[in-house]
Design a protein around this motif. Sequence first.
Motif, PDB file in Angstrom:
ATOM      1  N   TYR A 185     -34.396  93.137  50.218  1.00 65.01           N
ATOM      2  CA  TYR A 185     -34.716  93.020  48.811  1.00 65.01           C
ATOM      3  C   TYR A 185     -34.410  94.353  48.130  1.00 65.01           C
ATOM      4  O   TYR A 185     -34.505  95.421  48.751  1.00 65.01           O
ATOM      5  N   VAL A 186     -34.105  94.292  46.822  1.00 65.33           N
ATOM      6  CA  VAL A 186     -33.841  95.497  46.050  1.00 65.33           C
ATOM      7  C   VAL A 186     -34.805  95.545  44.878  1.00 65.33           C
ATOM      8  O   VAL A 186     -35.153  94.497  44.304  1.00 65.33           O
ATOM      9  N   GLN A 187     -35.250  96.752  44.551  1.00 59.98           N
ATOM     10  CA  GLN A 187     -36.140  96.940  43.398  1.00 59.98           C
ATOM     11  C   GLN A 187     -35.516  97.969  42.474  1.00 59.98           C
ATOM     12  O   GLN A 187     -35.457  99.164  42.792  1.00 59.98           O
ATOM     13  N   TYR A 188     -35.060  97.496  41.303  1.00 55.89           N
ATOM     14  CA  TYR A 188     -34.545  98.394  40.285  1.00 55.89           C
ATOM     15  C   TYR A 188     -35.707  98.991  39.511  1.00 55.89           C
ATOM     16  O   TYR A 188     -36.805  98.422  39.495  1.00 55.89           O
ATOM     17  N   PRO A 189     -35.500 100.119  38.844  1.00 55.56           N
ATOM     18  CA  PRO A 189     -36.610 100.787  38.150  1.00 55.56           C
ATOM     19  C   PRO A 189     -37.362  99.854  37.217  1.00 55.56           C
ATOM     20  O   PRO A 189     -36.762  99.085  36.455  1.00 55.56           O
ATOM     21  N   THR A 245     -36.251 102.299  51.201  1.00 53.41           N
ATOM     22  CA  THR A 245     -35.314 103.432  51.156  1.00 53.41           C
ATOM     23  C   THR A 245     -34.823 103.574  49.730  1.00 53.41           C
ATOM     24  O   THR A 245     -34.280 102.616  49.160  1.00 53.41           O
ATOM     25  N   LYS A 246     -35.020 104.763  49.173  1.00 53.45           N
ATOM     26  CA  LYS A 246     -34.548 105.006  47.814  1.00 53.45           C
ATOM     27  C   LYS A 246     -33.102 105.467  47.882  1.00 53.45           C
ATOM     28  O   LYS A 246     -32.783 106.449  48.577  1.00 53.45           O
ATOM     29  N   LEU A 247     -32.224 104.740  47.204  1.00 54.42           N
ATOM     30  CA  LEU A 247     -30.802 105.076  47.166  1.00 54.42           C
ATOM     31  C   LEU A 247     -30.509 105.834  45.880  1.00 54.42           C
ATOM     32  O   LEU A 247     -30.771 105.326  44.785  1.00 54.42           O
ATOM     33  N   ILE A 248     -29.962 107.032  46.036  1.00 56.78           N
ATOM     34  CA  ILE A 248     -29.586 107.859  44.889  1.00 56.78           C
ATOM     35  C   ILE A 248     -28.072 107.991  44.891  1.00 56.78           C
ATOM     36  O   ILE A 248     -27.464 108.270  45.941  1.00 56.78           O
ATOM     37  N   LEU A 251     -39.207  93.073  42.904  1.00 62.61           N
ATOM     38  CA  LEU A 251     -38.174  93.001  43.930  1.00 62.61           C
ATOM     39  C   LEU A 251     -37.345  91.731  43.744  1.00 62.61           C
ATOM     40  O   LEU A 251     -37.854  90.710  43.267  1.00 62.61           O
ATOM     41  N   GLN A 252     -36.100  91.812  44.138  1.00 67.51           N
ATOM     42  CA  GLN A 252     -35.246  90.622  44.113  1.00 67.51           C
ATOM     43  C   GLN A 252     -34.397  90.586  45.384  1.00 67.51           C
ATOM     44  O   GLN A 252     -34.043  91.628  45.939  1.00 67.51           O
ATOM     45  N   LEU A 253     -34.072  89.376  45.807  1.00 68.80           N
ATOM     46  CA  LEU A 253     -33.376  89.197  47.071  1.00 68.80           C
ATOM     47  C   LEU A 253     -31.928  89.668  46.976  1.00 68.80           C
ATOM     48  O   LEU A 253     -31.206  89.330  46.034  1.00 68.80           O
ATOM     49  N   ASP A 298     -26.212 100.723  41.632  1.00 72.00           N
ATOM     50  CA  ASP A 298     -26.916 100.417  42.888  1.00 72.00           C
ATOM     51  C   ASP A 298     -28.111 101.340  43.102  1.00 72.00           C
ATOM     52  O   ASP A 298     -28.846 101.177  44.085  1.00 72.00           O
ATOM     53  N   TRP A 299     -28.316 102.287  42.213  1.00 70.87           N
ATOM     54  CA  TRP A 299     -29.456 103.201  42.292  1.00 70.87           C
ATOM     55  C   TRP A 299     -30.732 102.379  42.213  1.00 70.87           C
ATOM     56  O   TRP A 299     -31.046 101.755  41.194  1.00 70.87           O
TER      57      TRP A 299
END
Lengths: 113, 114
Positions: free
Chosen positions: A36-40, A107-110, A44-46, A85-86
């Motif tokens: 899942y990804v969580q944008y600021p 994991t935070k992607l920067i 969360l979304q799949l 993708d941040w």
Amino acid sequence: AQSVTQPDARVTVSEGASLQLRCKYSYFGTPYLFWYVQYPRQGLQLLLKYYPGDPVVQGVNGFEAEFSKSNSSFHLRKASVHWSDWAVYFCAVSMDSNYQLIWGSGTKLIIKP
Amino acid sequence: DAGVTQTPRHEVAEKGQTIILKCEPVSGHNDLFWYRQTKIQGLELLSYFRSKSLMEDGGAFKDRFKAEMLNSSFSTLKIQPTEPKDSAVYLCASRDWGGAETLYFGSGTRLTVL
């Protein structure tokens, strides 16, 4: 005990470079696996999910992940990252017979310009 | 299809107050979850409902946290009394049925307790 480990709290990648985010799980039986990804300031979304079958799973926005039973891993990959993708990426595991999802710590992607 | 709706987006409370957070799951979904999200602890399960029945009430959160599902399309999370350590983002999520299904999340309620 059942667990999900994301060993990297933070990953920094240059825009256009390739990406791998690591996920290791400890689970009895055959699991279902999720990224899942969580944008600021969002929920969360799949991104993608694995059901028993083809070990390489394609997701949205060019993401893919590979299940490895021997390594108990489900790493997420992308060939070329974009600034959009941040975000924070979460790995999770569940079984059909059990309601619970077990979550990694994220994991935070920067993205570097 | 409407997604999961959470209200309010932000809540500020004084220590000792009672607050109620609201969630409308995706129509037709049978499973509903409440999570608390903090940087330190990550995602912590508060409650889990299946077909409106409470299946899990999150152990450590029992004493001041109470989730209810009044009907299949509405759930509340009450925190009473609030404490500063409750400051966090509260997420509601729903899914169709079972561990293989995708969880759909709301945007969350950011709670600040002064």
